[in-house]
Design a protein around this motif. Structure first.
Motif, short mmCIF file in Angstrom:
data_model
loop_
_atom_site.label_atom_id
_atom_site.label_comp_id
_atom_site.label_asym_id
_atom_site.label_seq_id
_atom_site.Cartn_x
_atom_site.Cartn_y
_atom_site.Cartn_z
N GLY A 84 57.12 75.85 26.36
CA GLY A 84 55.73 75.42 26.38
C GLY A 84 55.51 73.96 26.71
N TYR A 85 56.46 73.31 27.40
CA TYR A 85 56.25 71.89 27.70
C TYR A 85 55.04 71.68 28.60
N GLN A 86 54.73 72.64 29.49
CA GLN A 86 53.54 72.47 30.33
C GLN A 86 52.27 72.54 29.49
N GLU A 87 52.23 73.44 28.51
CA GLU A 87 51.07 73.52 27.64
C GLU A 87 50.94 72.27 26.78
N VAL A 88 52.05 71.69 26.38
CA VAL A 88 52.02 70.44 25.62
C VAL A 88 51.44 69.31 26.47
N ILE A 89 51.94 69.19 27.68
CA ILE A 89 51.49 68.11 28.57
C ILE A 89 50.00 68.22 28.86
N SER A 90 49.48 69.46 28.96
CA SER A 90 48.08 69.66 29.33
C SER A 90 47.16 69.88 28.13
N ASP A 91 47.68 69.72 26.91
CA ASP A 91 46.86 69.83 25.71
C ASP A 91 46.11 68.52 25.49
N PRO A 92 44.76 68.54 25.52
CA PRO A 92 44.00 67.29 25.35
C PRO A 92 44.25 66.59 24.02
N SER A 93 44.74 67.33 23.02
CA SER A 93 44.99 66.72 21.71
C SER A 93 46.08 65.66 21.74
N TYR A 94 46.86 65.60 22.84
CA TYR A 94 47.90 64.58 22.98
C TYR A 94 47.39 63.33 23.70
N CYS A 95 46.10 63.25 23.93
CA CYS A 95 45.56 62.07 24.62
C CYS A 95 45.93 60.79 23.87
N PRO B 156 66.40 70.17 23.90
CA PRO B 156 67.15 69.24 24.76
C PRO B 156 66.98 69.43 26.26
N LEU B 157 66.48 70.59 26.72
CA LEU B 157 66.37 70.83 28.17
C LEU B 157 64.92 71.10 28.53
N VAL B 158 64.35 70.25 29.39
CA VAL B 158 62.94 70.35 29.76
C VAL B 158 62.81 70.27 31.27
N GLY B 159 61.96 71.12 31.83
CA GLY B 159 61.73 71.14 33.27
C GLY B 159 62.39 72.31 33.95
N ASN B 160 63.17 73.11 33.20
CA ASN B 160 64.00 74.14 33.82
C ASN B 160 63.21 75.32 34.37
N TYR B 161 61.97 75.55 33.91
CA TYR B 161 61.19 76.65 34.50
C TYR B 161 59.98 76.15 35.28
N GLY B 162 59.93 74.85 35.55
CA GLY B 162 58.92 74.31 36.45
C GLY B 162 57.52 74.32 35.90
N PRO C 169 63.84 73.56 39.08
CA PRO C 169 63.55 74.70 38.21
C PRO C 169 64.03 76.01 38.78
N SER C 170 64.26 76.98 37.89
CA SER C 170 64.65 78.33 38.30
C SER C 170 63.69 79.31 37.62
N ASN C 171 62.64 79.69 38.34
CA ASN C 171 61.60 80.55 37.77
C ASN C 171 60.73 81.06 38.91
N TRP C 172 60.57 82.38 39.04
CA TRP C 172 59.79 82.93 40.15
C TRP C 172 58.32 82.53 40.08
N ARG C 173 57.83 82.15 38.88
CA ARG C 173 56.43 81.75 38.74
C ARG C 173 56.21 80.27 39.09
N ALA C 174 57.26 79.49 39.14
CA ALA C 174 57.12 78.04 39.34
C ALA C 174 56.53 77.74 40.72
N GLN C 175 55.55 76.84 40.73
CA GLN C 175 54.92 76.42 41.99
C GLN C 175 55.32 75.01 42.39
N TYR C 176 55.68 74.20 41.40
CA TYR C 176 56.25 72.89 41.68
C TYR C 176 56.94 72.38 40.43
N THR C 177 57.44 71.15 40.49
CA THR C 177 58.30 70.64 39.42
C THR C 177 57.53 69.80 38.41
#
Length: 381
Positions: free
Chosen positions: A36-47, A56-62, A87-95
């Motif tokens: 869920g790192y993408q959801e974390v990055i886009s959660d407004p509560s982290y403003c 320990p591993l982040v970015g692996n599914y894009g 990343p290695s994920n069929w859903r990934a559109q970019y990094t």
């Protein structure tokens, strides 16, 4: 390229840069989610915050378009142990790297995130500066000391204009204090006619929308920095069924006469156990907050504690003794999960239907016609 993270206590971490080449200052916090790192990055509560991922591993599914929780990221910086650039994920559109670059957010990898997390747990969250620049440590330390913590996060993350997501069901006014997309998604999935309003919308403006119920969203920062929202909630309490989430839970508590305080290091992750006091059942919840409702302050109010955190016994849920209103500190709309608490949205809609049975209202069309007539007369003047 080298990147550095300097904490206000003088601790310096030196690692590798990814994302934007920039300098940022914010509150350094940690999140224990495994995914869920993408959801974390886009959660407004982290403003206003520099987020450390303990996994320990982040970015692996894009990055995938469908996984955003807001229209853009609001975090100030991103800290990971290992950044995976391919990343290695069929859903990934970019990094992940490309996403951070697009929004000017710096990231740092290859540092000891375990040591950083232990420090934040022991001493509490603290201010930090994350930079890819070459300034001397003394210069960074001076800028860090002179930069105050951000206090206007809700205004930065809330919608600027009212908008609607039409449906055939109950009309819900969603007060946006930095709402995650998941809340709107859960309401529209149940057929609700949702109207999203800015954080500073007044009680009279909400009444003109003829809602069946009011949803108080999550959001960033200290609830006491949003006194106008507390006033609006107190004026609407008892008129309409209310359901509050996270910051909305804290604002509701303040509106009912309770108090809030800052936690030492907050609750951020997807694995927090919460006990429902009425049934004794334990739910695994997603959480992201740095403040909590003080238990002692609930005494003497019309509030009842419904849920507690099994880790530190802080308040996780409230309901009003006399009015149809309840709130939770955690996220029942959680993405990527867990989904244990999605039933709360159904509970909210059931509450609205019961309220309408016992408090028959004029047809919505008549209320809206009156509102339009009044606004037309005002415009003609």
């Amino acid at each position: 390229m080298e990147a550095r993270l300097l904490l206000e206590d003088g601790t310096l971490f030196t690692g590798l840069s990814f994302g934007a080449e920039a300098e940022t200052i914010g509150e350094v916090v940690f999140n224990t989610g495994i995914t869920g790192y993408q959801e974390v990055i886009s959660d407004p509560s982290y403003c206003g915050q520099i987020v450390t991922m303990t996994y320990p591993l982040v970015g692996n599914y894009g990055i995938a378009r469908d996984d955003f929780e807001s229209i853009r990221p609001f975090i100030h910086g991103f800290v990971v142990r290992r950044h995976e650039p391919v990343p290695s994920n069929w859903r990934a559109q970019y990094t992940l790297d490309r996403l951070l670059k697009e929004y000017g957010i710096p990231g740092i990898s290859d540092i000891d995130t375990r040591m950083l997390t232990r420090k934040l747990r022991h001493y509490g969250t603290m201010k930090g500066v994350l930079t890819t620049g070459k300034e001397r440590i003394e210069e960074l330390r001076e800028r860090l000391a002179l930069t105050p913590m951000m206090r206007d996060q809700v205004a930065r993350t809330s919608t600027k204009q009212l908008f609607s997501s039409p449906g055939e069901g109950e009309r819900i006014v969603l007060m946006d204090f930095g709402a995650k997309s998941g809340i709107l998604r859960e309401l529209t999935k149940r057929g609700c006619d949702v109207v999203v309003v800015p954080h500073d919308t007044t009680a009279d403006e909400i009444r003109r929308l003829a809602p069946d119920g009011i949803q108080l969203s999550n959001g960033p920062g200290d609830p006491k920095d949003v006194p106008h929202a507390v006033k609006t909630i107190s004026e609407l309490l008892g008129e309409y069924p209310i359901f509050g989430i996270c910051l909305g839970h804290q604002l509701f508590a303040l509106a009912c006469g309770a108090d809030t305080t800052k936690l030492k290091f907050g609750h951020r992750g997807g694995n927090h156990p919460v006990k429902e006091l009425e049934t004794g059942r334990c739910y695994i919840t997603s959480q992201n907050h740095g403040y909590t409702v003080l238990e002692d302050s609930v005494n003497g109010t019309d509030l009842v504690v419904t849920h507690i955190n099994n880790n530190d016994k802080t308040i996780e849920g409230l309901k009003h003794k006399r009015y149809p209103a309840f709130t939770v500190q955690y996220h029942p709309e959680a993405a990527p999960g867990p989904y244990d608490s999605g039933y709360l949205f159904d509970q909210f809609l059931d509450m609205i239907r019961e309220h309408k049975k016992s408090n028959p209202q004029r047809p919505r069309q008549a209320v809206l016609a009156e509102t339009l007539k009044g606004e037309l007369q005002y415009a003609q003047k």
